[in-house]
Design an enzyme around this catalytic site. Structure first.
Site, PDB file in Angstrom:
ATOM      1  CG  ASP A 168     126.659  25.847  12.570  1.00 30.97           C
ATOM      2  OD1 ASP A 168     127.776  25.405  12.886  1.00 30.97           O
ATOM      3  OD2 ASP A 168     125.645  25.144  12.497  1.00 30.97           O
ATOM      4  NE  ARG A 185     120.758  22.042  22.417  1.00 32.65           N
ATOM      5  CZ  ARG A 185     119.861  22.934  22.022  1.00 32.65           C
ATOM      6  NH1 ARG A 185     119.113  23.553  22.913  1.00 32.65           N
ATOM      7  NH2 ARG A 185     119.737  23.224  20.736  1.00 32.65           N
TER       8      ARG A 185
END
Length: 209
Positions: free
Chosen positions: A203, A104
């Site tokens: 993450d 993104r």
């Protein structure tokens, strides 16, 4: 308009609570995402057609059922979507797995493609696109568009969490694609993250920042 299926099963909701928790480490987070994905896949496959087959048990011959029709393809959106593949393959180990790499853009929040590797018989399969987070909906919509450009007709989208904005985007762009989620959250914040959400799924899956 496509249908949004929200799973309220107690096991799914229990595990989603632990997935959201900031104190859940990467190892447990990965395991929980795989477990929830398997539970969700069970329901995503609910409308698969069956056909009768005759088999022989240790006692006698009998008529049973097996899944009929087209084969299955799983398409995770990299990288976070990888965390959902194992749960699906636990149920359907013969499914083929394609990969679509998107990131993104931090300024526009729009998806940018950087990788695409798909099964050669893609158009013959029922495809399930996997991405833990349906935030703005840009990545999911783009991935579905890539598949439609390759003459795919049967596509479903499976996510852990969704924001209303993401659902609206996918339904607007792809009204023929049903959406399966474990929870619909409140909104997006100014950075395009789902609130209350679970943070950055990639993450947390892979222990990166």
């Amino acid at each position: 308009m496509s249908t949004v299926h929200v799973f309220d099963h107690p096991l799914i909701q229990h595990k989603i609570t632990h997935i959201r928790d900031i104190n859940t480490g990467s190892k447990e987070f990965r395991e929980l995402v795989e477990e929830v994905s398997m539970l969700m896949a069970y329901e995503v496959c609910r409308d698969f057609p069956l056909e009768e087959v005759e088999i022989e048990t240790p006692i006698t011959k009998t008529t049973c059922y097996k899944i009929a029709g087209r084969k299955v393809g799983i398409i995770p959106i990299l990288r976070a979507g990888l965390g959902m593949v194992g749960g699906f393959l636990n149920l359907i180990p013969t499914a083929k797995v394609g990969h679509i790499g998107l990131y993104r853009d931090p300024e526009t929040l729009e998806p940018v493609e950087y990788y695409c590797k798909l099964p050669s018989d893609l158009h013959e399969r029922d495809l399930i696109v996997c991405d833990p987070m349906l935030a703005t909906g840009g990545s999911a919509s783009a991935a579905i568009g890539f598949l439609k450009d390759r003459n795919v007709k049967s596509i479903k989208l499976m996510c852990l969490l969704a924001a209303p904005e993401g659902i609206q985007r996918v339904q607007k762009d792809h009204p023929d694609v049903d959406i399966y989620v474990a929870a619909v959250d409140e909104k997006l914040n100014e950075h395009g993250y789902i609130v209350p959400g679970l943070g950055d799924a990639g993450d947390r899956l892979f222990g990166t920042k």
